[in-house]
Motif scaffolding. Structure first.
Motif, PDB file in Angstrom:
ATOM      1  N   THR A  41       0.783  -1.419   0.223  1.00 15.49           N
ATOM      2  CA  THR A  41      -0.401  -0.441  -0.358  1.00 15.49           C
ATOM      3  C   THR A  41       0.812   1.221  -0.045  1.00 15.49           C
ATOM      4  O   THR A  41       1.970   1.431   1.160  1.00 15.49           O
ATOM      5  CB  THR A  41      -0.916   0.235   1.355  1.00 15.49           C
ATOM      6  OG1 THR A  41      -1.607  -1.448   1.076  1.00 15.49           O
ATOM      7  CG2 THR A  41      -1.927   1.316   1.507  1.00 15.49           C
ATOM      8  N   THR A  43       0.378   5.533   0.974  1.00 12.70           N
ATOM      9  CA  THR A  43      -0.267   6.613   0.412  1.00 12.70           C
ATOM     10  C   THR A  43       0.199   7.672   0.483  1.00 12.70           C
ATOM     11  O   THR A  43       1.834   7.608   1.157  1.00 12.70           O
ATOM     12  CB  THR A  43      -1.031   6.243   1.994  1.00 12.70           C
ATOM     13  OG1 THR A  43      -1.128   5.362   2.364  1.00 12.70           O
ATOM     14  CG2 THR A  43      -1.764   8.142   2.223  1.00 12.70           C
ATOM     15  N   SER A  45      -0.126  11.882   1.031  1.00  7.38           N
ATOM     16  CA  SER A  45      -0.653  12.970   1.813  1.00  7.38           C
ATOM     17  C   SER A  45      -0.523  13.770   0.611  1.00  7.38           C
ATOM     18  O   SER A  45       0.881  14.225   0.406  1.00  7.38           O
ATOM     19  CB  SER A  45      -0.285  12.747   3.142  1.00  7.38           C
ATOM     20  OG  SER A  45      -0.312  12.011   3.942  1.00  7.38           O
ATOM     21  N   GLU A  51      -5.477  13.138   1.415  1.00  6.17           N
ATOM     22  CA  GLU A  51      -4.593  11.675   0.413  1.00  6.17           C
ATOM     23  C   GLU A  51      -5.094  10.844  -0.400  1.00  6.17           C
ATOM     24  O   GLU A  51      -6.342  10.307  -0.522  1.00  6.17           O
ATOM     25  CB  GLU A  51      -4.082  11.499   2.585  1.00  6.17           C
ATOM     26  CG  GLU A  51      -5.564  10.734   2.902  1.00  6.17           C
ATOM     27  CD  GLU A  51      -4.687   9.294   3.543  1.00  6.17           C
ATOM     28  OE1 GLU A  51      -3.667  10.163   4.300  1.00  6.17           O
ATOM     29  OE2 GLU A  51      -5.440   8.591   4.757  1.00  6.17           O
ATOM     30  N   ARG A  52      -4.763   9.937  -1.135  1.00  4.02           N
ATOM     31  CA  ARG A  52      -4.951   8.983  -2.255  1.00  4.02           C
ATOM     32  C   ARG A  52      -4.171   7.868  -2.057  1.00  4.02           C
ATOM     33  O   ARG A  52      -2.504   7.687  -1.913  1.00  4.02           O
ATOM     34  CB  ARG A  52      -3.858   9.642  -3.444  1.00  4.02           C
ATOM     35  CG  ARG A  52      -4.210   8.809  -4.623  1.00  4.02           C
ATOM     36  CD  ARG A  52      -3.925   9.053  -5.607  1.00  4.02           C
ATOM     37  NE  ARG A  52      -4.461   8.319  -7.142  1.00  4.02           N
ATOM     38  CZ  ARG A  52      -3.841   8.022  -8.179  1.00  4.02           C
ATOM     39  NH1 ARG A  52      -2.981   8.381  -8.403  1.00  4.02           N
ATOM     40  NH2 ARG A  52      -3.998   6.681  -8.853  1.00  4.02           N
ATOM     41  N   VAL A  53      -4.599   6.672  -1.566  1.00  2.18           N
ATOM     42  CA  VAL A  53      -4.580   5.268  -1.062  1.00  2.18           C
ATOM     43  C   VAL A  53      -4.102   4.237  -2.583  1.00  2.18           C
ATOM     44  O   VAL A  53      -5.261   4.119  -2.978  1.00  2.18           O
ATOM     45  CB  VAL A  53      -5.174   5.256   0.250  1.00  2.18           C
ATOM     46  CG1 VAL A  53      -4.202   3.450   0.063  1.00  2.18           C
ATOM     47  CG2 VAL A  53      -5.285   5.686   1.457  1.00  2.18           C
ATOM     48  N   GLU A  55      -3.568   0.533  -3.950  1.00  2.00           N
ATOM     49  CA  GLU A  55      -2.751  -0.234  -3.872  1.00  2.00           C
ATOM     50  C   GLU A  55      -1.911  -1.101  -4.751  1.00  2.00           C
ATOM     51  O   GLU A  55      -2.733  -0.942  -6.312  1.00  2.00           O
ATOM     52  CB  GLU A  55      -4.102  -1.338  -3.314  1.00  2.00           C
ATOM     53  CG  GLU A  55      -5.395  -1.506  -2.478  1.00  2.00           C
ATOM     54  CD  GLU A  55      -4.173  -1.598  -1.371  1.00  2.00           C
ATOM     55  OE1 GLU A  55      -3.649  -2.102  -0.983  1.00  2.00           O
ATOM     56  OE2 GLU A  55      -4.435  -0.883   0.180  1.00  2.00           O
ATOM     57  N   SER A 123       3.461  -1.425   3.780  1.00  2.00           N
ATOM     58  CA  SER A 123       2.536  -0.325   3.583  1.00  2.00           C
ATOM     59  C   SER A 123       3.895   0.602   4.008  1.00  2.00           C
ATOM     60  O   SER A 123       4.575   1.057   4.407  1.00  2.00           O
ATOM     61  CB  SER A 123       1.385   0.056   4.952  1.00  2.00           C
ATOM     62  OG  SER A 123       1.987   0.412   6.080  1.00  2.00           O
ATOM     63  N   GLU A 125       4.366   5.763   3.184  1.00  3.17           N
ATOM     64  CA  GLU A 125       3.584   6.554   2.646  1.00  3.17           C
ATOM     65  C   GLU A 125       4.800   7.593   2.530  1.00  3.17           C
ATOM     66  O   GLU A 125       5.809   8.031   2.687  1.00  3.17           O
ATOM     67  CB  GLU A 125       2.892   7.751   4.421  1.00  3.17           C
ATOM     68  CG  GLU A 125       2.155   5.971   5.538  1.00  3.17           C
ATOM     69  CD  GLU A 125       3.007   5.234   6.221  1.00  3.17           C
ATOM     70  OE1 GLU A 125       2.131   3.875   6.454  1.00  3.17           O
ATOM     71  OE2 GLU A 125       4.352   5.304   6.386  1.00  3.17           O
TER      72      GLU A 125
END
Length: 130
Positions: A41, A43, A45, A51-53, A55, A123, A125
């Protein structure tokens, strides 16, 4: 003359041992890489609090390669690896004191995108730091 030759030989051997030790330490402390397909993942910001997540799936071993193959990051190469200046189309302007920071599972990462391994279920970010 013999003492000088012996000193040079011993110094050369010591230097060779130090180089070999540094190489071994570099490989011994490198984070393990998971081979094959992985899902993770990302993310992103944005400064306006959006924010855009995403996959994502990849066969790449490292985060930088995975994000480059998806066209999600760009930047300039440096002696430290890729310096990311654009993530998901948003440019961080160094003239304004902005730069992209990335974390893994909310924790600061001590490696660059080129040397951060990707494992299944990870994940990451990205956010702009000012």
């Amino acid at each position: 003359m013999k003492k000088k030759t012996i000193l040079i030989v011993l110094s050369t051997l010591l230097l060779a041992l130090l180089v070999a030790g540094a190489l071994w330490l570099s490989f011994a402390t490198r984070a393990p890489v998971q081979e094959g397909g992985k899902q993770f993942t990302l993310t992103v910001s944005f400064p306006d609090e959006d924010e855009r997540v995403l996959e994502l799936a990849t066969d790449a071993d490292y985060l930088g390669a995975a994000l480059l193959e998806k066209g999600l990051i760009s930047g300039t190469e440096s002696e430290f690896g890729l310096l990311v200046d654009t993530v998901d189309g948003l440019y961080a302007d160094p003239a304004l004191g902005q730069y992209w920071v990335f974390t893994q599972a909310g924790e600061w990462v001590m490696t660059g995108v080129d040397t951060t391994p990707v494992a299944d279920g990870d994940s990451f970010e990205f956010f702009i730091y000012e």
